[in-house]
Design an enzyme around this catalytic site. Structure first.
Site, mmCIF file in Angstrom:
data_model
loop_
_atom_site.group_PDB
_atom_site.id
_atom_site.type_symbol
_atom_site.label_atom_id
_atom_site.label_comp_id
_atom_site.label_asym_id
_atom_site.label_seq_id
_atom_site.Cartn_x
_atom_site.Cartn_y
_atom_site.Cartn_z
ATOM 1 N N ASP A 102 0.841 -1.217 0.000
ATOM 2 C CA ASP A 102 0.000 0.000 0.000
ATOM 3 C C ASP A 102 0.870 1.259 0.000
ATOM 4 O O ASP A 102 0.723 2.136 0.857
ATOM 5 C CB ASP A 102 -0.927 0.037 1.214
ATOM 6 C CG ASP A 102 -1.926 -1.094 1.232
ATOM 7 O OD1 ASP A 102 -2.224 -1.632 0.149
ATOM 8 O OD2 ASP A 102 -2.403 -1.454 2.323
ATOM 9 N N GLY A 151 -11.899 -7.143 7.931
ATOM 10 C CA GLY A 151 -13.161 -7.736 7.524
ATOM 11 C C GLY A 151 -14.400 -7.093 8.097
ATOM 12 O O GLY A 151 -15.518 -7.488 7.737
ATOM 13 N N ASN A 177 -16.996 2.486 4.958
ATOM 14 C CA ASN A 177 -15.885 2.032 5.798
ATOM 15 C C ASN A 177 -14.759 3.063 5.774
ATOM 16 O O ASN A 177 -14.288 3.461 4.701
ATOM 17 C CB ASN A 177 -15.360 0.680 5.293
ATOM 18 C CG ASN A 177 -14.446 -0.001 6.294
ATOM 19 O OD1 ASN A 177 -14.369 0.405 7.457
ATOM 20 N ND2 ASN A 177 -13.771 -1.046 5.860
ATOM 21 N N ALA A 178 -14.320 3.508 6.949
ATOM 22 C CA ALA A 178 -13.337 4.589 7.073
ATOM 23 C C ALA A 178 -11.908 4.055 6.954
ATOM 24 O O ALA A 178 -11.147 4.046 7.924
ATOM 25 C CB ALA A 178 -13.533 5.327 8.394
ATOM 26 N N ILE A 179 -11.527 3.629 5.742
ATOM 27 C CA ILE A 179 -10.146 3.219 5.475
ATOM 28 C C ILE A 179 -9.717 3.749 4.108
ATOM 29 O O ILE A 179 -10.535 4.148 3.292
ATOM 30 C CB ILE A 179 -9.938 1.687 5.520
ATOM 31 C CG1 ILE A 179 -10.663 0.991 4.359
ATOM 32 C CG2 ILE A 179 -10.397 1.111 6.844
ATOM 33 C CD1 ILE A 179 -10.276 -0.473 4.211
ATOM 34 N N ASP A 180 -8.407 3.754 3.872
ATOM 35 C CA ASP A 180 -7.811 4.032 2.563
ATOM 36 C C ASP A 180 -8.143 5.432 2.048
ATOM 37 O O ASP A 180 -8.793 5.605 1.004
ATOM 38 C CB ASP A 180 -8.241 2.986 1.537
ATOM 39 C CG ASP A 180 -7.726 1.595 1.853
ATOM 40 O OD1 ASP A 180 -7.016 1.448 2.856
ATOM 41 O OD2 ASP A 180 -8.050 0.668 1.098
ATOM 42 N N SER A 214 -14.146 0.711 1.062
ATOM 43 C CA SER A 214 -13.696 -0.612 0.644
ATOM 44 C C SER A 214 -14.859 -1.563 0.443
ATOM 45 O O SER A 214 -15.955 -1.369 0.967
ATOM 46 C CB SER A 214 -12.735 -1.205 1.683
ATOM 47 O OG SER A 214 -13.432 -1.548 2.868
ATOM 48 N N GLU A 237 -11.299 -1.220 -3.352
ATOM 49 C CA GLU A 237 -10.705 -0.470 -2.243
ATOM 50 C C GLU A 237 -9.536 0.339 -2.771
ATOM 51 O O GLU A 237 -9.334 0.466 -3.979
ATOM 52 C CB GLU A 237 -10.237 -1.425 -1.140
ATOM 53 C CG GLU A 237 -9.202 -2.443 -1.592
ATOM 54 C CD GLU A 237 -8.883 -3.473 -0.516
ATOM 55 O OE1 GLU A 237 -9.656 -3.596 0.446
ATOM 56 O OE2 GLU A 237 -7.855 -4.154 -0.659
#
Length: 630
Positions: free
Chosen positions: A35, A111, A150-153, A170, A205
């Site tokens: 990443d 997940g 979803n609070a990522i990336d 994601s 994602e």
């Protein structure tokens, strides 16, 4: 075609004698990472990756990296409120916004949507300079299991209207975007959450955003990542893209399918030993846009390493991804092209140990997107092998298309398969554009294998400084002019020196503030082949020609480096020009350029007229006539 005959014959002859200073064989420099994100700053590149406390890594050339310190040696405690079982922080995204460098990060439980995103800030990205030191600014947004996103990336970008946005998300929830407050770096009051890409539950994602010519491009990673060892074959990660003329929605793929309806144009997917090339970020370099991604190496148990590629745009504005950078800008390894119905094979005699074989079918194709910073005439050094002797054949051919213009290229016998000695080359004359170029190779007569292409500049009387390949402490201005600071250098690869018209050198400059520009060969610390003493003051609106020392005798293909020493400020450089030169050049240069401590008197400058400002090596008598005035 006729106009290339003389240069083709001359250069082909010198090339066949191996008169090259550069190392034509690539040797991959692998750097572990997952990443990845890169930001370009004045003296090079800063890299951050996942699962290492945001360890900062630095490079001058985006090839040879060194470790710094973790930006976050201790996890932000607020993250544990939302992801109490997280293992490490993920997916850095670095930008210079609001007068500081900001690195967005996330923490999550695998997940599920127990996640949070925050950012850190520093005034200086270079750890050797005052002002370096990351401060955690805390939470930007979080999610819980029941949320529909979803609070990522994170993927942050300022749009053309000056608004700052963050895309993120994601898998089943897709990619969302919302507006940030530039001053605080946090969510803007009243910002609306907008879904911009969705695959209906399938994997998506790793969003990344970049703008080009009025379009916003959304890169994403699809499907399953992170599979290693015995599970490597289940690694289906790939890189896709869509675009919109609005940053906050309307993204479609190249076929016009909406990304909200599962659309996406695949740019990278598994090839050869390179599994799952994705999880990347687009970023702006000094004279090109690039994309950094990771891949999983089949030959190394599926461990992940980073690749840095150019983004190459088609005439209708769609991005393709070029070669992983292996140390040469004007080179292309065949195995890293977009491949159709061919095989990647290994050989210790091949550049980087790999080449393309079985270009045997009507639909076999190798497509090589390339960024070429300088427009003009080139020779393409085409490294191949051919041992096809059946049916009385004494040679083979490939069809080579350069920006849509197709030609058949004869490939004489080389005597062996899977071997690429120096003599196993032919030279293809080509006119290349500044910026995006596309080369396609298809089957011709019989069979031949392809290792590598190198693009050699045919230089006669000038090199435009803004046609540089890369460097440090350099930039392109809003007017597309090349600017360099003290201690900076610019690279010009693969110059065919035999075609240069003469040993004389002049450099166009404006806004000068003294100091020296040197032309060196082969490295930034290589032999000085021409030295230019700059005037201590210059007109910021007018170009002047500065006469430099003559070139020594040069042969073959050389890399040129333009280096700057002692500059009092940023200097603009136009063309590096070549002519027949002048006799007794050292004294003349010192006097003409005013480096003996005496300023040029206005009357002298007027009197010189064409004897100096328009000299260009064609009016030597003017120079001699007016030297007595100094």
């Amino acid at each position: 075609m006729k106009r290339f005959n003389t240069v083709f014959t001359l250069s082909a002859a010198l090339c066949m004698q191996a008169s090259f200073a550069a190392d034509w064989y690539a040797k991959e420099t692998r750097w572990a990472g997952h990443d990845p994100d890169i930001i370009r700053y004045e003296d090079g590149y800063a890299l951050a990756t996942t699962d290492n406390h945001m360890l900062m890594q630095f490079s001058e050339d985006a090839l040879n990296w060194k470790n710094g310190d973790p930006a976050m040696p201790e996890f932000s405690q607020w993250l544990y409120d939302y992801a109490p079982n997280m293992i490490d922080i993920w997916a850095p995204d670095i930008h210079y916004i609001g007068g500081e460098y900001r690195m967005y990060y996330c923490g999550s439980e695998m997940g599920i949507r127990s996640s949070g995103m925050g950012f850190m800030a520093t005034k200086e990205i270079d750890p050797t300079k005052p002002g370096y030191g990351w401060t955690d600014m805390g939470e930007v947004i979080h999610t819980v299991k029941s949320d529909s996103y979803n609070a990522i990336d994170a993927a942050v970008l300022k749009d053309n209207d000056g608004k700052v946005w963050m895309a993120f998300g994601s898998w089943g929830t897709g990619i969302h975007i919302l507006e940030l407050n530039e001053e605080t770096g946090k969510v803007k009051d009243g910002a609306k959450m907008i879904n911009i890409a969705n695959r209906g539950g399938s994997g998506i994602e790793g969003a990344s955003l970049i703008e080009h010519d009025g379009y916003y491009y959304l890169f994403t990673a699809w499907d399953n990542c992170c599979k290693k060892g015995a599970d490597l074959e289940n690694n289906s990660y790939k890189t896709t893209v869509g675009r919109s003329n609005r940053i906050d929605g309307g993204y479609v793929d190249r076929n016009g399918k909406a990304l909200l309806d599962g659309g996406g144009t695949i740019l990278l997917s598994r090839y050869g030993r390179y599994y799952g090339p994705a999880g990347g970020e687009a970023f702006q370099d000094v004279n090109r846009q690039r994309f950094v991604n990771h891949y999983y190496d089949k030959n190394d148990g599926g461990n992940s390493y980073i690749q840095v590629r150019d983004i190459v745009y088609t005439d209708d504005g769609w991005p393709e991804l070029g070669q992983p950078f292996l140390g040469r800008y004007l080179s292309a390894e065949a195995e890293h092209g977009a491949l159709t119905h061919v095989d990647i094979s290994s050989s210790s005699d091949a550049s980087n140990g790999e080449f393309v074989a079985y270009i045997n079918y009507e639909d076999s194709k190798i497509r090589l997107p390339m960024i070429i910073p300088q427009a003009g005439e080139y020779l393409i050094r085409y490294r191949y092998d051919n041992n096809w002797t059946e049916d009385g054949a004494n040679g083979s051919s490939h069809f080579v298309s350069i920006n849509g213009k197709n030609q058949e290229v004869a490939l004489p016998l080389t005597g062996a398969w899977s071997a690429f000695p120096e003599k196993s080359v032919v030279y293809i004359p080509a006119k290349l554009k500044r910026g995006s170029n596309f080369i396609e190779i298809t089957k011709g007569k019989h069979y031949a294998e392809l290792d590598r292409l190198d693009f050699l500049r045919i230089i006669r009387d000038s090199i435009p400084a803004n046609g540089f390949d890369n460097g440090i402490r350099v930039r392109l201005t809003a007017d597309d002019e090349f600017a360099i600071k003290d201690g900076g250098y610019a690279i010009f690869e693969n110059v065919i020196t035999d075609s240069i018209v003469g040993p004389g050198v002049l450099v166009q400059v404006k806004n000068g503030a003294g100091g020296t520009l040197s032309l060196r060969k082969e490295s930034k610390k290589g032999d000085v082949i021409s030295k230019c003493e700059l005037p201590s003051a210059g007109d910021a609106t007018k170009w002047i020609d500065v006469r430099c020392s003559n070139l020594p005798e040069l042969k073959g293909v050389q890399d040129f480096y333009l280096t700057a020493e002692g500059l009092g400020g940023e200097t603009l450089v136009g063309n590096i020009k070549f002519d027949k030169g002048v006799k007794d050049s050292t004294d003349a240069i010192r006097r003409i350029n005013g480096r003996d401590g005496r300023a040029l008197r206005a009357g002298n400058v007027r009197a010189l007229g064409k004897g100096y400002h328009d000299l260009k090596g064609r009016r030597h008598e003017k120079l001699i006539r007016y030297r007595v005035m100094f």
